[in-house]
Write a protein that holds these residues in place. Structure first.
Motif, short mmCIF file in Angstrom:
data_model
loop_
_atom_site.label_atom_id
_atom_site.label_comp_id
_atom_site.label_asym_id
_atom_site.label_seq_id
_atom_site.Cartn_x
_atom_site.Cartn_y
_atom_site.Cartn_z
N CYS A 547 0.84 -1.21 0.00
CA CYS A 547 0.00 0.00 0.00
C CYS A 547 0.87 1.25 0.00
O CYS A 547 0.63 2.21 -0.75
N MET A 605 -5.77 -5.90 -1.14
CA MET A 605 -4.55 -5.10 -1.32
C MET A 605 -3.87 -5.40 -2.65
O MET A 605 -3.46 -4.50 -3.38
N LEU A 699 -7.85 2.33 -0.86
CA LEU A 699 -7.26 2.28 0.47
C LEU A 699 -8.33 2.20 1.56
O LEU A 699 -8.19 1.43 2.53
#
Length: 714
Positions: A547, A605, A699
């Motif tokens: 991330c 993710m 996110l």
């Protein structure tokens, strides 16, 4: 009132018993009694018995026949090696370690090799015991060839095994259910705030996705080979799972800032309907097994981005995030359709994509898989070392003790040893009890009948035909008992009838089982459960790092060519240990479903990062926007890392053990990147504004998934 107990299906054991009679017995009786060649007779029945009773070959009937015939040169090589290395116990044990490790480790290549592993190991085991007789190698190979050549047509034409449901059919059901769910989401957004959620449609989609999980697919039907088309099928499932996660955000209102979804503009509804249509076409292609090429969805995404750019001046934070989530739905569907096309034999799309493996040569993919698992963390390497060490020690011990039928020692070790010490101990009791009863029955027959070959020949046929059909339905103790009786009757016809052969069989099984138990206790005794927690935590840790890396890349920071390579490797290890964990749980208890939620966070993710890295970008983001995204990525990564640390701290529990984590701090209702977009400086390119919104939606979706697993039961 409890449900009636489900009776086991008798067709499978009856089918295999018939195959043994048809493929193994003719060669044995012809060469034992007709041509008086006991060596050819033994290897003829051995070649058939091993393939039929100890192996499972996936795929369609024609492919299974080709696979069985392909075992002939491998079997001949292993029989030759065993014959030559039987010169000494140490040579045979070293060869046993090499064969055991190589065959077991190559199971990383998928179910076809996994299903044949036991056969390949036994092809070496029988000839590696005394007598050392290289002069009989020709007879051994002739017998093996006869057994395998009789097995292939028997399996193909004599009550053939029905073809299993292909995995692509499960994917087709999931894609069709997801199309229904997408259509329902479009209707709800068109109706505006207050529209009831399509609960029944979403529940049906969840059930279809559950059927397509690899842990719910029969072991030998899972598309886990490193080949590109199988990897693409796994990619298809992950992309469909991503679509469902994003649709859940829309249905619960977490795809918008205010909670209740705002009324969607026409462009949003059009994209959802195009997505629904693309998923239906993908489902039809998967069901038919034919690759289909369509550029409709990429074009719809371009049109949607253009409509979003025009609406930017008047769009609020809620609509911005909702449209970003809708775009993620469509992007996931695009990946699913492209992956399905590759899985069905089609070409990958042009330009940047996460399908680089589709153009990589097959041997390179195989080498990467084999090299990746050469680490003590890999459950595949652990299993290979455990089996190889146990078999080598069993060969040394059998040779040192001079047991008369050492083959039975290694067969017991191989068949009774499991991937965890607890499962091995659970298998020993029924095996020892069944062997004792079978040995007692066999000893009584030998003592009462004496030297009567015709009786033993007929009795062997009856034991195979009836015992191999009925005993698997009654439990493992019965299976061990009937195998003991069959082996004693078989070897009695190759030597003088002596009731002590039953005693030897019992001692050999006890010895082999004890060796397997010790190996399971000393070498990674917790099995898949022992590695699952660490692999899942590592998956989350590397995902959290991805991330940060991806948002930094969007801001123009330098980085490696493939910033997602570490998290992908962690994903493969987590999937492997999860598969073994579910296999072990199938023996003793239901698996803890909370682990699936942990995997989902990692998938969110990985696949969201893939979408960000392959999105079109006109240069790096402005420094202020990049800083806001980096800050959000840090908070989300911290949330994921807290879950990873809770996993590592939960050693000893069956489930993830995340229920006691403190409340989440992410995602906020209106994040800093969205506030930056609302107050953006003049002249910011529309493509960069939309990229900021899409990255923010990704996110905050990861943070939502991470927060969800904290409430999972431990």
């Amino acid at each position: 009132m409890s449900a009636p107990r489900r009776l086991p299906d008798a067709r499978e054991p009856a089918r295999r018993a018939l195959w043994v009679v048809a493929a193994g017995c003719p060669g044995f009786y012809l060469f034992r009694y007709g041509l008086d060649d006991p060596v050819v007779a033994l290897y003829a029945v051995f070649g058939a018995l091993v393939l039929i009773m100890f192996c499972q070959v996936p795929s369609a009937p024609r492919e299974r026949t080709r696979t069985l015939l392909a075992t002939l040169p491998v079997g001949a090589l292993l029989v030759t090696a065993g014959t030559l290395l039987a010169v000494s116990s140490w040579a045979a044990a070293c060869g046993m370690f090499a064969v055991g490790f190589t065959v077991s480790y190559c199971s990383v290549g998928g179910p076809r090799l996994t299903g044949l592993a036991t056969a390949f190991q036994l092809f070496y085991v029988l000839p590696c015991f005394p007598p050392y007789a290289p002069a009989t190698l020709g007879s051994r190979l002739l017998g093996l060839t006869i057994g395998i050549l009789l097995t292939a047509p028997a399996e193909r034409f004599l009550w053939p095994e029905p073809a299993q449901e292909p995995y692509r059919t499960r994917l087709a059901d999931a894609a069709a259910a997801m199309a229904d769910c997408t259509g329902a989401a479009a209707e709800r957004l068109a109706a505006g705030p207050g529209a009831p959620p399509a609960t029944a449609v979403c529940a049906a989609a969840d059930r279809a996705l559950e059927r397509a999980r690899l842990s719910r697919v029969p072991l030998l039907e899972r598309p886990v080979s490193p080949a590109a088309r199988f990897r693409a099928l796994r990619h298809t499932h992950a992309a469909i799972r991503h679509v469902k996660d994003q649709l859940d955000r829309l249905s619960t209102g977490s795809g918008s800032v205010a909670g209740a979804p705002p009324r969607a503009p026409a462009a949003t509804l059009d994209l959802l309907r195009d997505t629904e249509d693309a998923l239906r076409r993908a489902a039809a292609a998967l069901r038919a097994g034919t690759a289909e090429h369509s550029a409709a969805l990429p074009g719809a995404l371009d049109a949607f981005d253009a409509a979003r750019a025009k609406a930017l001046p008047a769009a609020g934070a809620g609509l911005l995030r909702q449209d970003a989530v809708v775009r993620a739905v469509a992007e996931g569907a695009r990946l699913a359709t492209e992956a399905a096309r590759i899985g069905l034999g089609g070409r990958p799309p042009d330009g940047p994509s996460p399908f680089a493996y589709a153009t990589t040569p097959g041997p390179v993919l195989w080498w990467r898989r084999l090299r990746m698992h050469l680490t003590p963390r890999s459950v595949h390497l652990q299993n290979a070392l455990r089996i190889a060490t146990a078999l080598a020690c069993a060969r040394l011990l059998a040779g040192g003790l001079g047991v008369s039928h050492g083959f039975w020692v290694l067969l017991a070790t191989l068949s009774l040893m499991r991937t965890s010490a607890a499962d091995t101990r659970a298998a020993l009791g029924p095996a020892f009890a069944g062997t004792a009863v079978g040995a007692a029955v066999a000893a009584g027959l030998l003592y009462a009948v004496g030297e009567a070959p015709v009786f033993y020949a007929v009795a062997l046929l009856l034991v195979i035909a009836v015992g191999f059909t009925v005993c698997p339905l009654l439990g493992p103790a019965w299976v061990q008992g009937v195998f003991t009786l069959a082996f004693v009757l078989l070897f009695t016809q190759l030597s003088t009838a002596d009731w002590r052969i039953s005693e030897a069989r019992l001692v050999d099984v006890l010895l082999g089982g004890a060796i397997g138990a010790v190996a399971s206790l000393l070498a990674w005794p917790h099995g898949g459960q022992g590695e699952l927690r660490r692999d899942m935590a590592d998956f989350l840790t590397r995902g959290a790092a991805s991330c940060r890396t991806v948002t930094a890349r969007l801001g123009g920071a330098p980085g490696p060519p493939d910033p997602l390579l570490p998290v992908r490797h962690a994903m493969y290890f987590a999937e492997a240990s999860s598969a073994q964990y579910h296999l072990e749980c199938g023996v003793r208890r239901p698996p803890d479903r909370s682990w699936e939620a942990v995997l989902t966070v990692g998938y969110d993710m990985v696949h969201g990062a893939d979408q960000m890295l392959t999105s079109r970008q006109e240069g790096p983001l402005p420094p202020e926007a990049a800083a806001e995204l980096d800050g959000l990525a840090e908070r989300v990564a911290a949330e994921v890392l807290r879950a990873a640390e809770a996993l590592r701290a939960g050693d000893g529990a069956d489930g993830p053990g995340l229920a006691q984590m403190p409340p989440a701090v992410c995602p906020p209702d209106a994040s800093a990147p969205l506030r930056h977009v609302e107050n953006r400086p003049p002249g910011t390119p529309d493509t960069q504004v939309l990229l900021i919104v899409d990255a923010e939606a990704w996110l905050t979706g990861v943070a939502r998934a991470a927060a969800r697993i904290r409430g999972a039961p431990g």
